[in-house]
Design an enzyme around this catalytic site. Structure first.
Site, PDB file in Angstrom:
ATOM      1  N   ASP A 413       0.858  -1.175   0.000  1.00 52.00           N
ATOM      2  CA  ASP A 413       0.000   0.000   0.000  1.00 52.00           C
ATOM      3  C   ASP A 413       0.900   1.233   0.000  1.00 52.00           C
ATOM      4  OD1 ASP A 413      -2.306   1.608   0.269  1.00 52.00           O
ATOM      5  OD2 ASP A 413      -2.003   1.691   2.438  1.00 52.00           O
ATOM      6  N   LYS A 710     -17.767  15.729  -0.172  1.00 49.42           N
ATOM      7  CA  LYS A 710     -16.335  15.717  -0.488  1.00 49.42           C
ATOM      8  C   LYS A 710     -15.979  14.334  -0.999  1.00 49.42           C
ATOM      9  CE  LYS A 710     -14.495  14.197   3.976  1.00 49.42           C
ATOM     10  NZ  LYS A 710     -13.618  14.489   5.108  1.00 49.42           N
ATOM     11  N   ARG A 752      -2.298  14.656  -2.097  1.00 45.72           N
ATOM     12  CA  ARG A 752      -3.587  13.955  -2.098  1.00 45.72           C
ATOM     13  C   ARG A 752      -4.680  14.991  -2.296  1.00 45.72           C
ATOM     14  NH1 ARG A 752      -3.747   9.000   0.589  1.00 45.72           N
ATOM     15  NH2 ARG A 752      -5.758   9.514   1.516  1.00 45.72           N
ATOM     16  N   GLY A 833      -4.944   3.850  -3.814  1.00 46.73           N
ATOM     17  CA  GLY A 833      -6.197   4.449  -4.264  1.00 46.73           C
ATOM     18  C   GLY A 833      -6.028   5.865  -4.765  1.00 46.73           C
ATOM     19  N   ARG A 928      -5.760   4.145  -8.207  1.00 44.44           N
ATOM     20  CA  ARG A 928      -7.226   4.139  -8.141  1.00 44.44           C
ATOM     21  C   ARG A 928      -7.770   2.717  -7.981  1.00 44.44           C
ATOM     22  NH1 ARG A 928      -8.440   9.300  -6.866  1.00 44.44           N
ATOM     23  NH2 ARG A 928      -8.295  10.788  -8.587  1.00 44.44           N
ATOM     24  N   LYS A 934      -6.963  -5.148  -4.986  1.00 39.30           N
ATOM     25  CA  LYS A 934      -5.651  -5.438  -4.400  1.00 39.30           C
ATOM     26  C   LYS A 934      -5.480  -6.936  -4.161  1.00 39.30           C
ATOM     27  CE  LYS A 934      -4.939  -1.034  -1.980  1.00 39.30           C
ATOM     28  NZ  LYS A 934      -4.664  -0.387  -0.671  1.00 39.30           N
ATOM     29  N   ASN A 957      -8.455  -1.347   4.618  1.00 39.67           N
ATOM     30  CA  ASN A 957      -8.601  -1.643   3.194  1.00 39.67           C
ATOM     31  C   ASN A 957      -7.488  -2.529   2.648  1.00 39.67           C
ATOM     32  OD1 ASN A 957      -6.752   0.427   3.607  1.00 39.67           O
ATOM     33  ND2 ASN A 957      -7.082   1.313   1.600  1.00 39.67           N
TER      34      ASN A 957
END
Length: 1289
Positions: A413, A710, A752, A833, A928, A934, A957
């Site tokens: 990650d 958001k 980010r 992501g 993304r 994954k 995640n």
């Protein structure tokens, strides 16, 4: 006493099973049935709250434990042979003697299991007897009971700082807003507080909840282990249904915080609670070496059967050649003597009993002991200890340590794994205007200075907070903004030590506003009216409101309770062993700093003081001034993610302070001091499918229904309606395009990004949507999908407010770690992501991508284009490989692919081509991607390439990816402990991977592989002496050594040295392994434990046993010594040769090695001398007589030299003529450190210079980020692209 018939008991048991297996449960209160017998209770079929984690009972321990142990085939094999030895016609030993080895193994294992189970029993007893408060109808109050007395349907009262005894549906809290704060650290390790709200409309009595007034039915799903989802509704007496979810469930093991008390209804108890369903104990994985070992055990069985067959045929031939019946062949009581054929058949089984040691009974126990020892040294490596977090590496899987030395692929990650996960607000774009926050960048640049980093980050003493931020203050001298470093002598961990509040370091909480934006906000606030709110104010209101940050006034200090944590402690024998040694002080020096740190911070409270006074005023110049009449309030922000914390602190820096949050309202103080109380109508939580979250509020000024949202840019941009720019003209109207350009620039800088929007919902649409939302919440089947659908229904035609750029910094030494792993032959993949621009920037920063790499960017929007891109890319790579000019070169190819394209290439028809391309890439960057993608990628590469995969992550995640890999590593970072709980190993920093793999992984694999090979050799060399003797005793399964000495040979004489060899041997030092990462490649692929290596050592065992038998045989041939006098030098020679063989294999001699080797010889001599002194033994006084005979010593020396000479010569010739990299590295170890470092640099330069860098494809250069704002064209958003380029940045 009521007697029940067996039929009634069976019928009741079946009903209970059906009730527990129903998808929906209807639960009623137990109060109306209090005092009645069990069969009249409404929830009688559901289990109680008592737990039992023990495996055995006192009465059935022996049969159950034997049943468990006989699941191992080796135990069944040896027990079968021991039983076979009781058959008179086939026995080879005394039957009682043959039972000793297997009985010792079974007893030791049983004692270990009994001790572990007793500890579990003590833990269960302590937990079941913890006190709690249960409502009693008879006493009209909550009475103290024990956890084990709680039942489903009871009403429990949990006080502040107490642990929740069972899964409770929250009905009432002492908080005026019906909110209860809980801490889930015992479940997932997260220390931030979470809000739970009482089920609305159930508590109808005031001021306190009266459980007797509860006459509703609770309908919930059957128990499951999902900690984040819960389906339930409460059906009232009037049939009205009130939906409830995980937001109303208090899980067993959680701790109530900042709430005086809470009352809940027990829905799950005991083993049906979610925490117990997640307590699966330690995972068992089979290592790659263990799988190879099982194959070689099968070969040993085949070899054993072959040798026994030779013995049976030899016995048949010997009987056939006898001229008569010799006197030593005694017939049975009837005078019958078995014929040669039947005797040979019996002899086959006798030979199995005689040669059974060829299958190593003690090997499995030795492997477990070696792994425990290896893990002990790993856990106590001070280089893997993080003093800042006060944590060391955790080893949860005891049986896969050797796999650490065979890793081919690492899947990582990014956020929180490669980066700090400490989000720092850097830039923002509002209404297409970009605000770079240069002052804040200067502050962060000062922190980044190498010479002052430790001092500034951890020791900065900021000036007392000013009442306001003012434009005049921003224009003041830089000296006024400099950080004071008056306390540089303090420990750098003084500020960043672990606190009760996550994401609260000064690096994250301090934001210096942009002067231009600060002036613009001041103007916007003065110009806003009651009818219209300025978009700049809306932007910061969205930052402050659209989140799940919990606000507390720090009125109640958290009290840590350890009862539950200790009750669920691991039953790992390694943990017990390590704790025992720690108590003894063996690792005291490693953690000596902890006590000092605890004394320093015993009273620290991480609170954030507001820079704005409650009632500031705005003067004509736009400067915020303070009334000075009130003291700044102290608030504490508890965020579930660092992104949310950074945004709330950014809004606070501009005066938009989040003051409080309840389920029904959010209070924000504006820069002017005015407090706005927004009524919260609903919160649309974030999920990985929508990639966004929203909050629906009623605006206190305009009274409109406003939806603030958001999310990721690609998830927000497609939902936009008309831009919020009606009053603008010209180029400024294209807000969306300009904001997208800013987002792209942010991404290329590695920031980010998040987009913020607003939507005004009219009253009629809101009412229709509210009814749909209520129906979705009250549903049981498909509840999550229905709730998601209602969220998607509302999140349309959004109005763009702006975007933010947040920096997540790389952890220390990440680039060096990735480079070392690549040099070690490990291919590194990063699955994130983030958007591609951000991911690529981080990829270059961490050296996952290099400037000279051939970087392939794959991005497409439909499968046809994706297929074409994939085929073209493969063709280009193949063309390069087939080019005669590139015969001996390897292209450094890197692949960047986005989530949408990845989903296409993972389809069955494209998987093969994608894998073929991926295996040619040195590194892959997937952007993304979802958590499911994954895990799919990890499984795809593992299964198709047959490689060893390691996955590392830090968040929930990443759990699927971690569990899909051969080895899962969790990083205990900022996002809780879910990844750690699901992992096999847990570390605190990514840089620890370097030593964990390159040093400990290499050591664990080579040590264990060499020990296993030696174990097979040792047993074969010992057993074959008996086999050679059969040629001279008519293959009658006779022995020339006493049975007891044969048993003691493996049990005592040669058991400890191989174990110490597997724990403490060291072929190369840690410094050389870290300096020359290429040495790690010796363990990849087939590694040390090869098929050829196994059989070469087996042949060597045949040779050495041949020498050990025939040299003494030829020496004593023709003499009149008895068989046991002949067998004594054979046993001694065999022992000396086997131990000397091990001494050749030991690479690093230590004091422990000398003790075990000499101790084994001493134990042999002492025990043999003592045993030979017994007049009842067969070998009476044989060793004593041999030791006074010089021939005995000559035979021992000559035999050992001749037996070991080939192996010794082979080692000398190989190390002299064609030394392996390991041998060369061992030569480096013998040099002084400075000379060794120079050699390492030269060696690395030589190895690195041989490969030609692959940047020769004629491709256009990579685009350079232009800082001039311009609107992107449609082609930037549409179409498909593939860029095969050599990026030079």
């Amino acid at each position: 006493m009521v007697w029940w018939s067996p039929l009634s008991l069976l019928r009741d048991a079946l009903r209970g099973q059906r009730a527990r297996q129903q998808d929906l449960r209807h639960l009623a209160s137990n109060l109306p049935y209090e005092g009645l017998e069990k069969r009249k209770q409404p929830n009688r079929y559901l289990p109680g709250n008592a737990i039992k984690t023990t495996k055995y009972t006192l009465l059935f321990f022996i049969p159950m434990n034997l049943y468990e142990q006989f699941h191992r085939l080796a135990n069944i094999y040896f027990v079968g042979l021991a039983i076979l030895n009781f058959v008179p016609v086939v026995n080879a030993f005394q039957p009682e003697v043959a039972l000793i080895p297997i009985c010792v193994i079974l007893c030791l294992t049983a004692l270990k299991d009994a001790w572990e189970d007793f500890r579990r029993y003590q833990s269960d007893k302590k937990l079941n007897n913890m006190p709690c408060f249960v409502y009693s109808r008879k006493d009209k109050q909550f009475m103290e009971r024990r956890w084990k007395d709680v039942r489903v349907g009871d009403f429990l009262k949990v006080l502040c700082n107490e642990i929740v005894p069972a899964d409770l549906l929250l009905l009432y809290t002492s908080d005026a807003n019906s909110v209860c704060h809980i801490e889930t650290a015992n479940l997932d390790g997260e220390i931030n507080l979470k809000e739970r709200r009482a089920v609305a409309g159930v508590c109808i009595t005031e001021p306190d909840f009266e459980p007797e007034s509860f006459n509703s039915i609770v309908v919930c799903e059957k128990p499951n282990n999902n900690l984040n989802h819960f389906k339930c509704y409460v059906e009232k007496a009037d049939k009205e249904k009130v939906g409830a979810g995980i937001e109303s469930l208090l899980l067993r093991g959680c701790t109530v915080r900042n709430t005086d008390h809470a009352v809940g209804f027990v829905v799950y108890a005991g083993h049906e609670t979610k925490s117990m369903l997640n307590n699966n104990g330690p995972r068992y994985k089979r290592s790659k070496l263990e799988r190879k070992l099982n194959v070689d055990v099968i070969f040993c069985v085949i070899l054993l059967l072959a040798m026994c067959l030779v013995g049976a045929l030899g016995h048949y031939y010997w009987r056939q050649t006898l001229p008569g019946v010799p006197p030593y062949l005694v017939p049975d009581s009837n005078g019958h003597l078995d014929g040669p054929g039947l005797s040979a058949f019996y002899m086959f089984f006798s030979m199995i009993i005689l040669l059974q040691v060829l299958i190593p009974i003690s090997l499995y126990v030795s492997i477990e002991l070696v792994k425990i020892g290896q893990i002990f040294f790993i856990m106590n490596d001070i280089d893997l200890y993080d003093e800042e977090a006060d944590s060391r590496i955790q080893c949860k899987a005891l049986n896969i340590t050797e796999d650490l030395g065979q890793i081919d692929y690492i899947f990582s990650d990014k956020t929180g794994t490669l980066t700090e996960n400490k989000m720092v607000f850097r830039r923002c774009s509002i209404m297409a205007t970009e605000y770079p926050h240069k002052e804040n960048a200067i502050r962060l640049a000062v922190i980044d200075e190498p010479d002052t980093e430790e001092e500034v980050i951890f020791n900065q003493q900021p000036q007392p907070p000013q009442p306001v931020w003012s434009v005049a203050a921003e224009d003041s001298s830089p000296k006024g903004r400099q950080h004071q470093h008056g306390s540089r002598h303090k420990s750098k961990f003084a500020v960043n030590a672990q606190s009760n509040v996550a994401f609260s370091s000064p690096l994250e909480t301090e934001v210096i506003p942009d002067r231009k934006l600060l002036r613009r906000v001041s103007i916007a606030e003065r110009s806003s009216s009651s009818q219209k709110i300025d978009p700049y104010l809306d932007f910061f209101l969205a930052l402050a409101i659209c989140n799940t940050v919990v606000v507390s006034m720090a009125t109640g200090r958290r009290r840590r309770t350890n009862e539950y944590a200790s009750s669920v402690q691991s039953s790992n024998p390694l943990d017990n062993f390590s704790n025992l040694l720690k108590r003894a002080g063996s690792v005291r020096n490693i953690f000596a700093s902890k006590a000092k740190k605890d004394r320093t911070f015993s009273d620290s409270s991480f609170k954030e003081e507001d820079r704005f006074n409650p009632s500031p005023k705005v003067d004509d110049s736009g400067v915020f001034t303070s009334c000075g009449s009130e003291q700044p309030s102290t608030v504490c922000y508890e965020a579930e993610s660092p992104d949310e914390a950074a945004l709330v602190y950014a809004a606070k820096a501009y005066g938009f302070t989040l003051l409080s949050r309840t389920p029904d309202s959010v209070t924000v103080r504006l820069p002017s001091g005015q407090k706005l109380v927004f009524e919260v109508l609903d919160t649309l939580s974030f999920d990985y499918n929508r990639k966004r979250m929203s909050v629906l509020v009623r605006h206190p000024i305009t009274k409109e229904f406003v939806l603030y949202s958001k999310g990721a840019d690609y998830a927000i941009m497609e939902l936009l309606g008309a831009p919020y720019a009606e009053h603008l003209s010209g180029n400024q109207r294209d807000i969306v395009a300009d904001t997208q350009y800013h987002l792209d620039c942010y991404g290329k800088e590695g920031l980010r990004t998040l987009c913020f929007t607003k939507k005004v919902v009219n009253a009629k649409d809101y009412e229709d949507w509210r009814l749909s939302r209520l129906r979705a919440k009250a549903a049981i089947d498909g509840r999550e999908q229905l709730i998601t659908d209602t969220a998607v229904q509302l999140e349309t035609n959004l109005t763009l407010l702006g975007a933010t750029g947040i920096e997540d910094r790389l952890q220390d030494n990440v680039p060096e770690t990735i480079v070392a792993l690549r040099e070690a032959g490990i291919k590194v993949w990063v699955l994130t992501g983030d958007k591609p621009e951000t991911a690529v920037n981080i990829g270059y920063a961490c050296r996952l991508l290099e400037d000279e790499d051939l970087v392939i960017n794959m991005s497409s929007k439909n499968k046809i284009a994706c297929t074409s891109i994939l085929d073209c890319t493969l063709e280009e790579v193949r063309r390069y490989e087939n080019d005669p000019r590139n015969v001996d070169t390897t292209p450094d190819i890197s692949l960047v692919i986005d989530g949408r394209t990845l989903a296409m290439v993972l389809s069955p028809d494209l998987q093969g081509r994608f894998v073929e391309l991926a295996k040619r890439c040195r590194s892959v960057l997937c952007c993304r991607v979802t958590p499911l993608q994954k895990s799919v990628v990890v499984k795809l590469i593992r299964e198709n390439l047959g490689v060893m995969a390691l996955a590392v992550g830090d968040g929930a995640n990443d759990v699927n990816m971690i569990q899909a890999a051969d080895i899962g590593i969790g990083i205990s970072g900022q996002e809780g402990m879910q990844a750690v709980m699901a992992s096999d190993f847990a570390i605190s920093r990514f840089k620890h991977l370097k030593k964990l793999l390159l040093v400990h992984g290499h050591w664990c694999y080579t040590r264990l592989a060499n020990m296993i090979i030696y174990f097979f050799f040792k047993n074969l060399a010992n057993v074959n002496i008996l086999f050679w003797y059969q040629f001279y005793c008519g293959f009658t399964a006779a022995t020339m050594t006493d049975y007891w000495l044969l048993i003691f040979f493996n049990l005592f004489f040669t058991s400890v040295p191989p174990i110490m060899f597997g724990i403490m041997d060291r072929d190369v030092s840690a410094e050389v392994l870290l300096g020359v990462p290429e040495l790690y490649r010796t363990g990849q692929g087939a590694g040390v434990y090869r098929f050829s290596t196994f059989w070469i050592n087996m042949l060597d065992g045949f040779y050495q046993s041949f020498i050990c038998f025939f040299i003494p045989y030829l020496t004593y041939q023709g003499s009149d010594i008895d068989v046991f006098t002949f067998g004594t030098p054979l046993a001694a020679v065999s022992l000396f040769t086997i131990l000397l063989h091990l001494s050749i294999e030991i690479k690093a001699w230590t004091f422990v090695h000398w003790i075990t080797m000499l101790g084994s010889v001493a134990v042999y001599l002492i025990m043999t001398l003592l045993y030979s002194s017994c007049v009842t033994c067969n070998s009476y006084w044989t060793l004593q007589n041999q030791m006074i005979d010089p021939v005995f010593y000559l035979v021992c020396i000559l035999t050992a030299v001749v037996a070991l000479l080939p192996r010794y010569v082979f080692h000398v010739m190989r190390n002299s003529i064609a030394p392996t990299p390991i041998v060369q590295a061992r030569h480096l170890d013998q040099l002084d450190p400075s000379t060794r470092d120079e050699w390492i640099k030269e060696w690395r330069g030589f190895r690195g210079g041989g490969a030609v860098k692959a940047s020769k494809l004629s491709t256009p250069p990579s685009p350079v980020l232009d800082t001039t704002p311009q609107s992107p064209t449609d082609s930037d958003f549409l179409g498909h692209e593939i860029t095969l380029e050599s990026m030079h940045m």
